[in-house]
Each structure stands twice: as C-alpha cells, then as structure tokens.
Design a protein around this motif. Structure first.
Motif, mmCIF file in Angstrom:
data_model
loop_
_atom_site.group_PDB
_atom_site.id
_atom_site.type_symbol
_atom_site.label_atom_id
_atom_site.label_comp_id
_atom_site.label_asym_id
_atom_site.label_seq_id
_atom_site.Cartn_x
_atom_site.Cartn_y
_atom_site.Cartn_z
ATOM 1 N N GLY A 151 0.826 -1.205 0.000
ATOM 2 C CA GLY A 151 0.000 0.000 0.000
ATOM 3 C C GLY A 151 0.859 1.253 0.000
ATOM 4 O O GLY A 151 0.625 2.185 -0.770
ATOM 5 N N ARG A 152 1.888 1.276 0.841
ATOM 6 C CA ARG A 152 2.759 2.462 0.918
ATOM 7 C C ARG A 152 3.460 2.680 -0.422
ATOM 8 O O ARG A 152 3.522 3.797 -0.922
ATOM 9 N N ASP A 157 -4.433 2.423 -0.331
ATOM 10 C CA ASP A 157 -4.738 1.638 0.857
ATOM 11 C C ASP A 157 -4.130 0.254 0.669
ATOM 12 O O ASP A 157 -3.995 -0.223 -0.461
ATOM 13 N N ARG A 160 -6.874 -5.374 -0.041
ATOM 14 C CA ARG A 160 -7.805 -6.048 0.883
ATOM 15 C C ARG A 160 -8.233 -7.422 0.382
ATOM 16 O O ARG A 160 -8.895 -8.157 1.083
#
Ligand code: PLP
Length: 268
Positions: A151-152, A157, A160
């Motif tokens: 995500g970073r 985000d 998921r």
C-alpha cells in the motif's frame, strides 16, 4: 603438509540489511537462510537496531558511503551471485546502495521494502519509500512487499483481497522492477497466498494452508533471503519463489517464543 584442493568458491548472496539484537530478523535471519541453501553469506550492514521482542528502542544508521564500500569490497574481491536488501534507514542509504549496485549489472537484486518492525516501530520513513520507488526498484529483479508495504509503495490503501494484490503488483511494475511478489499472509482466510506479478506473464499464485504460528518476526527477511539464495543458485524466479515460500512455511512451523513479546520464525 598437503594443501587441500580449492574446489572453487561457493555460490554467494549478499544481504544489505540491519542487525536485530534479538536474532529473529535482519542480517541474522538472512545469513541463517543463505546457509540453509548452502549459499555463502556476504553482508553489508546498513543499521544497528537496539531491540527486544517487544520494541525497537534505537536505530543507529551506518554511514551511507560505508554501506556502499562494504558492497564494492566483496563484489570486487569475491563476486556476488545475488543480493537482497532489508532495512535501508534513510533515502541517502537507498541512493548509496543503488549507486553501488548500478555497477553490478549481472547481480539479481531482491528488495524487501522494510519500513516497519513487526512491533510497529518505524524502520524507514516516507523518504525511504520514495527513494525505493525511484532509485532502487528500477534496478531490482523482485520486490517483496507485504500488504502494508505494498500500500505504501503503491500510494494506496493496503490491498484487501486477491484482486487488489494483483493490481498493486502490476502498479509496482510501473516503477521498473522486474517482478513483484505481494505477500498476503495478513489477509483474512484459511490460506496464506502470495502473488507473483511479472511483465508479460499472468499473475502466479503461491498458497499454503494458514498455520497457527508462534510468531512471524523475521518472516519477511527469510522470504526475501530465500528467493535471493535461489537466484544465486541459478533458479528461475518462479522456482526461487516456490522454494522460498516452502522454506518460510517450514520456518514458521519451527517458530519460537524467545522473550516477553511475539515469537520469531526459525530458519534452519
Ligand atoms: N530488519 C530488521 C533489522 C528488523 O529489526 C526487522 C523487524 O523488526 C525487519 C528487518 C523486518 O522483519 P520481518 O521479517 O518480520 O518483516
């Protein structure tokens, strides 16, 4: 006295990473993993961490030029068959490593984008993430983010689900890395599934049954070190990933509780 025959140098892998005083992660985990693959360990220390199993209390960076000099010294004299990176505590360190590796064009490099310890402590800031994206990923054969790191790196985000993981893997290829292995161990479900995304290939999934492990400290280090060891031995990337995944599963099964905090994997 007869001098033994020199049977030629063993295959070598270089870890460019930090120390962990608990012995669970970082350079110790990498060296133990290389040894398990019968690959000779070379090391370039990037930082010394003061840590227990409950927290990282201090991170002491090694001067970036001293990190680069460690890489060049062993490259010139011994030769490096593959390399991996772990904690690179500043953007200056990332740039120094990228510059040193730029001259070693034939050495496959695996980047484990470590920015946080399993205890939650920060091991690299946003500048490190930025430098990884622009300076190191273009030079790397593989990047091995977990969901949070993915995500970073993708400025999104954390993935998921499996579709998000494939999408983030494809986005990482845009930075010029040869392949991305997004690890899904933190995803809910009864499987621990990782996806290998490569240019011009369908995504390949590597899944194992979820284990009730005593702890996961060191698992990211062991995974990336095992892939680097496989590449040092001449394995093609998917084969190196398959063997590395099996090896991490074993290290999780052999996990140990060392102190008052969460347990660590045990490379062997
Ligand atoms: N490298 C060092 C020196 C560390 O201290 C840690 C975590 O504490 C890591 C790497 C990352 O560990 P993991 O393999 O659990 O992602």
């Amino acid at each position: 006295v007869t001098v033994p025959i020199n049977r030629g140098r063993p295959r070598t892998a270089l870890t460019i990473a930090g120390t962990d005083s608990t012995g669970g992660a970082g350079i110790v985990a990498d060296v133990r993993t290389f040894s398990a693959f019968d690959v000779w360990p070379l090391i370039a220390v990037t930082a010394v961490t003061v840590q227990s199993t409950t927290s990282v209390s201090r991170l002491v960076p090694i001067a970036p030029n001293a990190v680069a000099e460690q890489i060049i010294a062993v490259a010139d004299d011994i030769g490096i068959d593959a390399a991996k990176t772990g904690v690179l505590s500043s953007a200056a360190t990332v740039h120094a490593v990228a510059t040193a590796l730029a001259t070693l064009v034939d050495v496959p490099v695996v980047v484990d984008p470590v920015v946080r310890a399993s205890t939650g402590d920060v091991l690299g800031d946003d500048d490190v993430i930025g430098a990884l994206r622009t300076a190191l990923l273009p030079r790397a054969a593989l990047v091995t983010p977990n969901l949070a790191e993915a995500g970073r790196l993708c400025r999104a985000d954390p993935p998921r689900n499996r579709r998000d993981m494939e999408e983030c893997g494809r986005a990482l290829l845009e930075f010029g890395v040869g392949a991305a292995l997004v690890t899904g161990g933190h995803l809910d479900g009864d499987a621990a599934a990782d996806v290998l995304v490569r240019v011009d290939h369908e995504p390949e999934w590597f899944a194992t049954a979820r284990l009730a492990a005593l702890g996961t400290h060191g698992s990211g280090c062991v995974l990336s070190a095992a892939v680097a060891a496989g590449l040092a031995l001449g394995d093609a990337l998917p084969e190196a990933v398959r063997r590395a995944k099996a090896y991490v599963t074993g290290a999780l099964e052999r996990g140990v509780v060392l102190g008052r905090g969460p347990g660590a994997v045990r490379p062997w």
